[in-house]
Design a protein around this motif. Structure first.
Motif, PDB file in Angstrom:
ATOM      1  N   PHE A 131       0.839  -1.200   0.000  1.00  9.17           N
ATOM      2  CA  PHE A 131       0.000   0.000   0.000  1.00  9.17           C
ATOM      3  C   PHE A 131       0.879   1.257   0.000  1.00  9.17           C
ATOM      4  O   PHE A 131       0.660   2.189  -0.783  1.00  9.17           O
ATOM      5  N   ASN A 132       1.893   1.270   0.853  1.00 15.96           N
ATOM      6  CA  ASN A 132       2.781   2.428   0.947  1.00 15.96           C
ATOM      7  C   ASN A 132       3.627   2.604  -0.313  1.00 15.96           C
ATOM      8  O   ASN A 132       3.873   3.737  -0.740  1.00 15.96           O
ATOM      9  N   VAL A 133       4.044   1.502  -0.926  1.00 14.31           N
ATOM     10  CA  VAL A 133       4.798   1.587  -2.180  1.00 14.31           C
ATOM     11  C   VAL A 133       3.922   2.209  -3.265  1.00 14.31           C
ATOM     12  O   VAL A 133       4.381   3.064  -4.040  1.00 14.31           O
ATOM     13  N   ALA A 134       2.657   1.809  -3.315  1.00 10.36           N
ATOM     14  CA  ALA A 134       1.741   2.371  -4.312  1.00 10.36           C
ATOM     15  C   ALA A 134       1.560   3.874  -4.100  1.00 10.36           C
ATOM     16  O   ALA A 134       1.548   4.650  -5.070  1.00 10.36           O
ATOM     17  N   PHE A 135       1.443   4.300  -2.852  1.00 11.41           N
ATOM     18  CA  PHE A 135       1.316   5.735  -2.578  1.00 11.41           C
ATOM     19  C   PHE A 135       2.586   6.486  -2.958  1.00 11.41           C
ATOM     20  O   PHE A 135       2.523   7.597  -3.491  1.00 11.41           O
ATOM     21  N   SER A 136       3.746   5.910  -2.697  1.00  6.09           N
ATOM     22  CA  SER A 136       4.994   6.606  -3.047  1.00  6.09           C
ATOM     23  C   SER A 136       5.151   6.715  -4.562  1.00  6.09           C
ATOM     24  O   SER A 136       5.650   7.730  -5.063  1.00  6.09           O
ATOM     25  N   GLU A 137       4.708   5.671  -5.304  1.00  3.01           N
ATOM     26  CA  GLU A 137       4.751   5.739  -6.769  1.00  3.01           C
ATOM     27  C   GLU A 137       3.805   6.818  -7.290  1.00  3.01           C
ATOM     28  O   GLU A 137       4.149   7.567  -8.196  1.00  3.01           O
ATOM     29  N   LEU A 138       2.624   6.904  -6.712  1.00  2.77           N
ATOM     30  CA  LEU A 138       1.673   7.943  -7.106  1.00  2.77           C
ATOM     31  C   LEU A 138       2.225   9.323  -6.768  1.00  2.77           C
ATOM     32  O   LEU A 138       2.103  10.258  -7.558  1.00  2.77           O
ATOM     33  N   ARG A 139       2.858   9.438  -5.619  1.00  2.00           N
ATOM     34  CA  ARG A 139       3.426  10.722  -5.174  1.00  2.00           C
ATOM     35  C   ARG A 139       4.490  11.223  -6.147  1.00  2.00           C
ATOM     36  O   ARG A 139       4.583  12.419  -6.410  1.00  2.00           O
ATOM     37  N   LYS A 140       5.273  10.300  -6.729  1.00  2.00           N
ATOM     38  CA  LYS A 140       6.329  10.685  -7.674  1.00  2.00           C
ATOM     39  C   LYS A 140       5.753  11.305  -8.941  1.00  2.00           C
ATOM     40  O   LYS A 140       6.428  12.087  -9.618  1.00  2.00           O
ATOM     41  N   LEU A 141       4.499  10.970  -9.266  1.00  2.00           N
ATOM     42  CA  LEU A 141       3.887  11.464 -10.500  1.00  2.00           C
ATOM     43  C   LEU A 141       3.212  12.822 -10.332  1.00  2.00           C
ATOM     44  O   LEU A 141       2.833  13.437 -11.329  1.00  2.00           O
ATOM     45  N   LEU A 142       3.051  13.267  -9.100  1.00  2.00           N
ATOM     46  CA  LEU A 142       2.325  14.513  -8.850  1.00  2.00           C
ATOM     47  C   LEU A 142       3.271  15.696  -8.695  1.00  2.00           C
ATOM     48  O   LEU A 142       4.253  15.619  -7.959  1.00  2.00           O
ATOM     49  N   PRO A 143       2.957  16.811  -9.376  1.00  2.00           N
ATOM     50  CA  PRO A 143       3.798  18.007  -9.246  1.00  2.00           C
ATOM     51  C   PRO A 143       3.444  18.794  -7.982  1.00  2.00           C
ATOM     52  O   PRO A 143       2.278  19.077  -7.721  1.00  2.00           O
ATOM     53  N   THR A 144       4.455  19.099  -7.176  1.00  2.00           N
ATOM     54  CA  THR A 144       4.256  19.957  -5.993  1.00  2.00           C
ATOM     55  C   THR A 144       5.458  20.874  -5.853  1.00  2.00           C
ATOM     56  O   THR A 144       6.536  20.603  -6.388  1.00  2.00           O
ATOM     57  N   LEU A 145       5.245  21.955  -5.125  1.00  2.00           N
ATOM     58  CA  LEU A 145       6.349  22.869  -4.807  1.00  2.00           C
ATOM     59  C   LEU A 145       6.478  22.933  -3.299  1.00  2.00           C
ATOM     60  O   LEU A 145       5.512  23.295  -2.634  1.00  2.00           O
ATOM     61  N   PRO A 146       7.564  22.622  -2.722  1.00  2.00           N
ATOM     62  CA  PRO A 146       8.770  21.997  -3.280  1.00  2.00           C
ATOM     63  C   PRO A 146       8.509  20.531  -3.648  1.00  2.00           C
ATOM     64  O   PRO A 146       7.632  19.888  -3.079  1.00  2.00           O
ATOM     65  N   PRO A 147       9.303  19.993  -4.588  1.00  2.00           N
ATOM     66  CA  PRO A 147       9.061  18.631  -5.079  1.00  2.00           C
ATOM     67  C   PRO A 147       9.226  17.540  -4.016  1.00  2.00           C
ATOM     68  O   PRO A 147       8.609  16.490  -4.110  1.00  2.00           O
TER      69      PRO A 147
END
Length: 139
Positions: free
Chosen positions: A97-113
């Motif tokens: 579950f946490n790996v899936a969230f981290s993969e999704l997080r990598k695809l989302l643009p945020t400031l700061p990254p």
């Protein structure tokens, strides 16, 4: 050249994992089993080895027969073996579950990254980002 089967039932009925509809008059396969490797017995029914049932102590068996289904389940789940196995399965599930969230997080643009986001923030941001991308495609 690719071999094409004319009849989907062309495969051997003794092959593991292949089921062929049977009628009372049809034999499953030839009695010689010449399509099997030498010395290998034909395998019918389910795939895999069949484990013999454990013989239970008769006193334990009579002790559990008086219990309701829920009580038997409760007692089984109270054993150390069951709890450790359950904890291991849960740990693996949460890790995936946490790996899936981290993969999704990598695809989302945020400031700061590298900003740390909670799971609910990741989901809300993903929803907003998907709707933004849909808007861009529509324009």
């Amino acid at each position: 050249m690719v071999y094409q089967m004319k009849d989907p039932m062309e495969l051997s009925s003794c092959a593991v994992g292949v089921r062929k509809p049977r009628t009372k008059s049809t034999q499953i396969c030839s009695s010689s089993h010449d399509h099997l490797p030498a010395g290998q017995p034909p395998v019918y029914g389910s795939v895999g080895p069949v484990r013999p049932r454990k013989q239970q102590d008769p006193t334990v068996q009579t002790e559990f027969t008086n219990l309701s289904r829920e009580e038997r389940r409760r007692r089984r789940r109270a054993t150390l073996k069951y709890r450790t196995a359950h904890a291991t399965r849960e740990r693996i599930r949460v890790e995936a579950f946490n790996v899936a969230f981290s993969e999704l997080r990598k695809l989302l643009p945020t400031l700061p990254p590298d900003k740390k986001l909670s799971k609910i923030e990741i989901l809300k941001l993903a929803i907003c980002y998907i709707s933004y991308l849909n808007h861009v495609l529509d324009a």
